[in-house]
Design an enzyme around this catalytic site. Structure first.
Site, PDB file in Angstrom:
ATOM      1  N   CYS A 338       8.113  -5.970   6.389  1.00 27.76           N
ATOM      2  CA  CYS A 338       7.461  -7.202   5.937  1.00 27.76           C
ATOM      3  C   CYS A 338       7.898  -8.462   6.682  1.00 27.76           C
ATOM      4  CB  CYS A 338       7.546  -7.374   4.424  1.00 27.76           C
ATOM      5  SG  CYS A 338       9.028  -6.798   3.640  1.00 27.76           S
ATOM      6  N   ARG A 367      17.431   2.935   6.848  1.00 26.50           N
ATOM      7  CA  ARG A 367      18.207   2.437   5.721  1.00 26.50           C
ATOM      8  C   ARG A 367      19.428   3.305   5.535  1.00 26.50           C
ATOM      9  NH1 ARG A 367      13.200   1.407   1.497  1.00 26.50           N
ATOM     10  NH2 ARG A 367      12.102  -0.049   2.867  1.00 26.50           N
ATOM     11  N   GLN A 385       7.048   4.379   7.272  1.00 22.29           N
ATOM     12  CA  GLN A 385       6.193   3.947   6.161  1.00 22.29           C
ATOM     13  C   GLN A 385       4.764   3.748   6.646  1.00 22.29           C
ATOM     14  OE1 GLN A 385       8.309   0.268   5.165  1.00 22.29           O
ATOM     15  NE2 GLN A 385       8.874   1.193   3.223  1.00 22.29           N
ATOM     16  N   ASP A 387       2.858   1.378   6.054  1.00 20.67           N
ATOM     17  CA  ASP A 387       3.046   0.079   5.425  1.00 20.67           C
ATOM     18  C   ASP A 387       1.856  -0.833   5.696  1.00 20.67           C
ATOM     19  OD1 ASP A 387       4.453  -1.694   3.947  1.00 20.67           O
ATOM     20  OD2 ASP A 387       6.030  -2.062   5.424  1.00 20.67           O
ATOM     21  N   HIS A 389       0.622  -5.135   4.700  1.00 17.62           N
ATOM     22  CA  HIS A 389       0.796  -6.364   3.931  1.00 17.62           C
ATOM     23  C   HIS A 389      -0.517  -7.100   3.918  1.00 17.62           C
ATOM     24  CE1 HIS A 389       4.884  -5.193   5.041  1.00 17.62           C
ATOM     25  NE2 HIS A 389       5.118  -5.551   3.787  1.00 17.62           N
ATOM     26  N   LYS A 473       6.226  -4.106  -9.175  1.00 17.27           N
ATOM     27  CA  LYS A 473       5.519  -3.050  -8.435  1.00 17.27           C
ATOM     28  C   LYS A 473       4.671  -2.195  -9.368  1.00 17.27           C
ATOM     29  CE  LYS A 473       9.336  -0.812  -7.145  1.00 17.27           C
ATOM     30  NZ  LYS A 473       9.996   0.278  -6.430  1.00 17.27           N
ATOM     31  N   HIS A 519       2.457  -6.113  -0.855  1.00 17.76           N
ATOM     32  CA  HIS A 519       3.047  -5.036  -0.047  1.00 17.76           C
ATOM     33  C   HIS A 519       2.450  -3.758  -0.590  1.00 17.76           C
ATOM     34  CE1 HIS A 519       6.847  -7.526   0.847  1.00 17.76           C
ATOM     35  NE2 HIS A 519       6.239  -8.209  -0.112  1.00 17.76           N
TER      36      HIS A 519
END
Length: 646
Positions: A338, A367, A385, A387, A389, A473, A519
């Site tokens: 992000c 991570r 991910q 991912d 946004h 979330k 997200h």
RNA sequence: GCCAGAGUAGCUCAGAGGUAGAGCACUUCCUUGGUAAGGAAGGGGUCGUGGGUUCAAUUCCCACCUCCGGCUCCA
């Protein structure tokens, strides 16, 4: 007389003080044998507890969650009694029923250790006690009486629990020689516990707090019939065969090497093809829905994560920054995409007219997960991910949110993930310092999520304290082979990062405005998604996802030349095909390639060469007859189309 | 990170203080076959790593590494 209303709406009269067990007996003696707890006026009760007023009554049998719950909760007490008799002086924590069975957390005391080797004698003791048909009796006591009882026994964990209870009266349950602090309800006696199995021992922190002492947790399960236990054990065995770590190795999809590092998956060619098929599939869906793809580096300046708040929150528990040799600038392995996407947003000015901006990336992040946490592909230190946004105006938020829900449900349907759950993860109101941003922003974001989920008629559970540090979330979880739930898709409403990164757009009023940020992931991570996919399919992937679609099996080596020609045609037609030209009989080749879960086996011999055909055999289904090669190509393409048509 | 268990051939696993085993896989040979295992021979192991005890350790002890089941954590 009192009036009892049954679930079907019928009403019967009984004398005051009758209990549920007696009512069940009057209906039928067999029912009385099969019933384990009662729901009286929407509260679950012991069967033997007298009913003194008009009430609604539901009798809970094995197939009712409340019935199983009482059964397993009573089993936990039975195990505790066995433990107390085998290990005098053992101290008891808590011992609840869980989704599949029960556990008890115990402190064996003075250096005693319980290992799996000790389970059999405990199990035997439980069976011995159960067969004595011990009755469970409930007793109301005062807080003081309870404290006296357990402090005399030396059960410091129980006294800690009791001292925190505010209720005037506290209930104790006794069976045989064992008395426990407990709300109940319990079975009338130990008699129905016919089949008992202790499954594992594990450590568990007292009250779930790692600062507290670690107790020994013993897991077990019980059934009213041996047959049910046998079936359950068979299920566990079968589930082990679906373990993605095992199938991943068998099918050569991925591997791990301690030389590379724990939790760092290595994707082998077939696994890579599988990933690529998923990526291509999702890319197509997203492009149709107005997403634009971006690509960002795997590292970022540490200041970027200070701006986002990730560094403050996770910096100490992350892979530590690397620095440039000359200037000493610090860079972190990217833990999140992000912040990078925010910088892309800020690279150009934006008008309200171009909103929403949907920015997608298959972004690999790193991570540091604690070593004990790593688990196959479901919990790793490097993962990709899917991912995205979405930067939008407040008035667009609801529609954006709902269309993401639709997209997730669409993808789950194609994947045949029918047994998923949706969870709304909110902030812990008693622990607000764990989160960034204003109360106002949080309340807005939580409201947005709850409302969107409700408008989509999504069945959700709400869990406090599970939010991300920057926003609440909506999480979508799917179970693995043995029923563990894993979060895949997630949608998060974020008013905080736009503030921190000073994101703006120009409104129709020609003033600067703050966009809202969503997200979202659908797969979550490719690694975890594939793990769950493997366990849900046993590695029998749908045709469109299978890394290899077909394998050609010549009847004998005499037909290898023709087989190679067919191979070339199929591969040139974009149908990834192999050939098994080993010197083996056809039965053996079929068996081996069935075990490799290749969707189609194509058998070629004398007859096929004469007619220019191939004999098609579908994995798991057997012979499908012969067809021309071109026919097979269009057949495969139409099958794939069907799988993806919704 | 914490508690408990495990690590022997590519895979699944047996074994024991005294020269390391099976099945499958692999290689070679025989066989050339019609829808879930044809036959024979052969190669392959610093018994996770490092220390210690012992005449002798893969086996017993200690540490570490990795894996498995949980706990805690999970942006």
């Amino acid at each position: 007389m009192i009036k009892i209303t049954f679930p079907d709406g019928s009403v019967r009269e009984y004398k005051e003080g009758i209990n549920s067990l007696e009512i069940a007996e009057q209906i039928s003696p067999r029912l009385a044998k099969e019933v384990y707890s009662a729901t009286v006026n929407n509260e679950t009760w012991d069967l033997t507890r007298p009913i003194s007023t008009d009430a609604t009554l539901k009798l809970n049998k094995w197939d009712d969650a409340e019935g199983k719950h009482a059964f397993w909760h009573s089993s936990a007490h039975l195990m505790a009694e066995a433990l107390e008799s085998l290990y005098p002086g053992m101290k008891f924590g808590i011992g609840p029923a869980i989704e599949n069975g029960f556990y008890y957390d115990v402190d064996p005391g003075d250096g005693r250790v319980i290992t799996e080797a000790d389970l059999q004698p405990i199990e035997d003791k439980m069976k011995e006690l159960a067969s004595k048909n011990l009755t469970f009796t409930r007793k109301d006591v005062s807080k003081n009486e309870a404290l006296t009882f357990f402090s005399k026994k030396g059960d410091e964990y129980k006294t800690e629990l009791i001292s925190e209870l505010t209720d005037g009266t506290i209930t104790l349950y006794t069976q045989g020689n064992f008395t426990d602090l407990c709300k109940g309800p319990h079975l009338p006696s130990t008699e129905p516990m016919k089949a008992i199995k202790l499954l594992s021992v594990a450590g568990a922190y007292w009250r779930g707090d790692e600062k507290h002492k670690m107790l020994t947790r013993i897991y077990g399960i019980t059934f009213p019939k041996q047959k049910l236990l046998d079936e359950y054990l068979v299920f566990l065995e079968e589930a082990k065969k679906r373990d993605h770590r095992r199938i991943g190795k068998e099918l050569e999809l991925f591997t791990f090497s301690p030389n590379v590092g724990m939790g760092l998956p290595l994707w082998m060619p077939k696994g890579s093809d599988l990933r690529q098929n998923l990526i291509n599939f999702l890319t197509g869906l997203l492009r149709k829905r107005g997403y634009k793809f971006v690509t960002t580096p795997h590292i970022g300046n540490v200041n970027l994560y200070k701006t986002s708040g990730h560094f403050e929150k996770y910096g100490a528990d992350s892979f530590q920054p690397i620095s440039t040799p000359q200037e000493g600038e610090q860079f972190m392995l990217k833990p999140m995409n992000c912040p990078h996407h925010c910088e892309i947003y800020n690279a150009t000015p934006h008008s309200y007219k171009e909103m929403p901006i949907r920015m997608a990336e298959f972004g690999t992040v790193y991570r540091y997960e604690q070593s004990g946490e790593l688990h196959g592909l479901t919990r790793v230190r490097s993962f990709t991910q899917d991912d995205a946004h979405i930067f939008c105006r407040q008035d667009q938020l609801s529609n954006e949110f709902k269309s993401i829900i639709d997209l997730i449900l669409y993808v789950f349907r194609i994947m045949n993930f029918n047994d998923f759950s949706a969870q709304i993860s909110l902030r812990d109101p008693n622990n607000k310092e764990k989160y960034i941003g204003s109360d106002e922003n949080w309340e807005r974001a939580e409201h947005d999520i709850i409302e969107a989920a409700a408008e989509k008629n999504l069945a959700t559970t709400v869990v406090l304290g599970e939010a991300a540090f920057y926003g609440p979330k909506l999480d979508f979880m799917v179970k693995d082979a043995i029923g563990r739930k894993w979060q895949l898709g997630t949608i998060q409403v974020d008013y905080n990062l736009p503030d921190r990164f000073d994101l703006n757009y120009n409104g129709s009023d020609n003033q600067k405005h703050r966009p809202v940020m969503l997200h979202r992931t659908i797969f979550g991570s490719l690694e975890r998604f594939i793990a769950v996919l493997i366990e849900n399919t046993s590695g029998k992937f749908p045709l469109w996802l299978a890394p290899e679609k077909a394998v050609i099996l010549p009847i004998s080596e005499k037909f290898n030349d023709y087989a190679r020609k067919v191979l070339e045609i199929l591969n040139n037609s974009d149908i990834c095909t192999l050939i098994d030209d080993r010197d083996e009989k056809i039965g053996k080749k079929i068996r081996d390639n069935e075990l490799k879960r290749i969707p189609y086996l194509l058998i070629i011999g004398e007859k096929e060469i004469e007619k220019g055909t191939i004999a098609v055999r579908k994995q798991g289904e057997g012979d499908k007859g012969s067809m021309k090669i071109e026919e097979f190509v269009s057949f495969i393409n139409s099958e794939i189309k069907k799988e993806l048509a919704f």
